[in-house]
Write a protein that holds these residues in place. Sequence first.
Motif: not given
Length: 462
Positions: A280, A302, A304, A328-332, A352, A356
């Motif tokens: 991340s 993770v 993100s 966790v794959l946030s804000d990708m 997460h 996105n």
Amino acid sequence: MQTMAMAFFFFFFFFWVASSLTDFTVITSDSSSPLVDAPQQGFSSHARTDDEEQRAVYEIMRATGNSWASSVQDVCRGRWHGIECMPDRNDVFHVVSLSFGALSLDTAFPVCDQLTSTLTPALVKLTHLRTLFFYQCSSLNPTLIPSFLSELAPSLKTLVLRENGHVGPIPADLSKLSNLKVLDLHGNKLSSFVPPSLASLSKLRMVDLSGNKLTGDVPRFGSAELRVVDLNGNDFHGQIPPEIGACRGLIKLDLSKNKLVGVIPSSVSELDQLILLDLSNNQLSGPFPGWLSSLKSLKTLVLSGNDMSSGTINGEAFNGMGRLTTLVLSDMGLHGPIPSSIGLLSSLRVLHLDGNSLRGPIPESFRCLSDLSELKVNDNQLTGPLPFSRKVMWRMGIKLRAANNKGLCYMAETAAEAAPPYLAGVPVCGHATAAAMVAAVPMASPGPVAAADKAPRLRRGG
């Protein structure tokens, strides 16, 4: 995420203390050693500590602010918690382990004077030393890591200088420690690049260089002996070296919070024993890796904070990953639908997907996530109901984040209370449908004549 990162740290650190005690405190058999490795039944009447090592220990203790040790007549016979000794065949005892710092309330190693502590050259007089452990010893007295530590090469297996206030580069001479199994330099202020020769230490099982200011390329580790590689929180740049795929024994790979670029190399798919993968907060790019399903042992993934907006989440990426508990794959910058295969990850507890551009409904398969305790799907373009039971919704509570999805709603009967605060910004499904219908009606402003024509006519009586 900070809490999660701390949990990761403690899990893996204490995992290593528990599973690799031979590298930290307990000294086990070494067939090449001149020392007697058999269990000791106390000290014989003529047993004694090697004279030169005794003087060296006194000096080492003074250099850490522990002058009291000079009153101990024989440092091995009167040993304290933090020093381990073993005899040779002449019943002369030699120091094999030295540890300093209050790691926990249950681990009472001698505490250092952080203002004055240094690593003294007397250490090299301990020619049988296998473990050297310094924790928060010279935090307020910044010093370089001394090159003379390489002179411990014949015996040293564990070197821990954790949160110790060290500055400057990692000495290239540390690569001479050919028997080293554990290298932990976490939480110092080390800078410059990592000597490439460090990656050639063939017996290394754990390397933790996290929380420093190291730069340059990621070392090209390629040893099948490695179990843990943690380089998070530095300034490494360039691409992830494909050689990492040769480290087939890895259980933890953490390269987060650096400046790495490019795609994640497919060679990572060869790490079939991996339990934690954290890449991340770099500058990695897409497409989203489709080979993740080969990591059958993975429990924490993770990714993100990396821009992978060039594609969607591969629908088959998570097939067979039944052990995964944290994703966790946030804000990708991901878009398209959420794959229904995520809902088949029966062990999943933390998910997460926030920040996105994911569209469409949350898959019905998410009803199968009966152990889910934390979900973030906020700041997307999702629609339809949250497909969770009342029990799962209650368990998640404030750890459920679903706001800023214009079409997302929840079924009133699944909420633990009326208008729960953790669902602020998410309407009840019936209300959401009505609002959507109203929003869909054209609202063109009529002209004055048309408005008069369409005004209701009142019927007069009489």
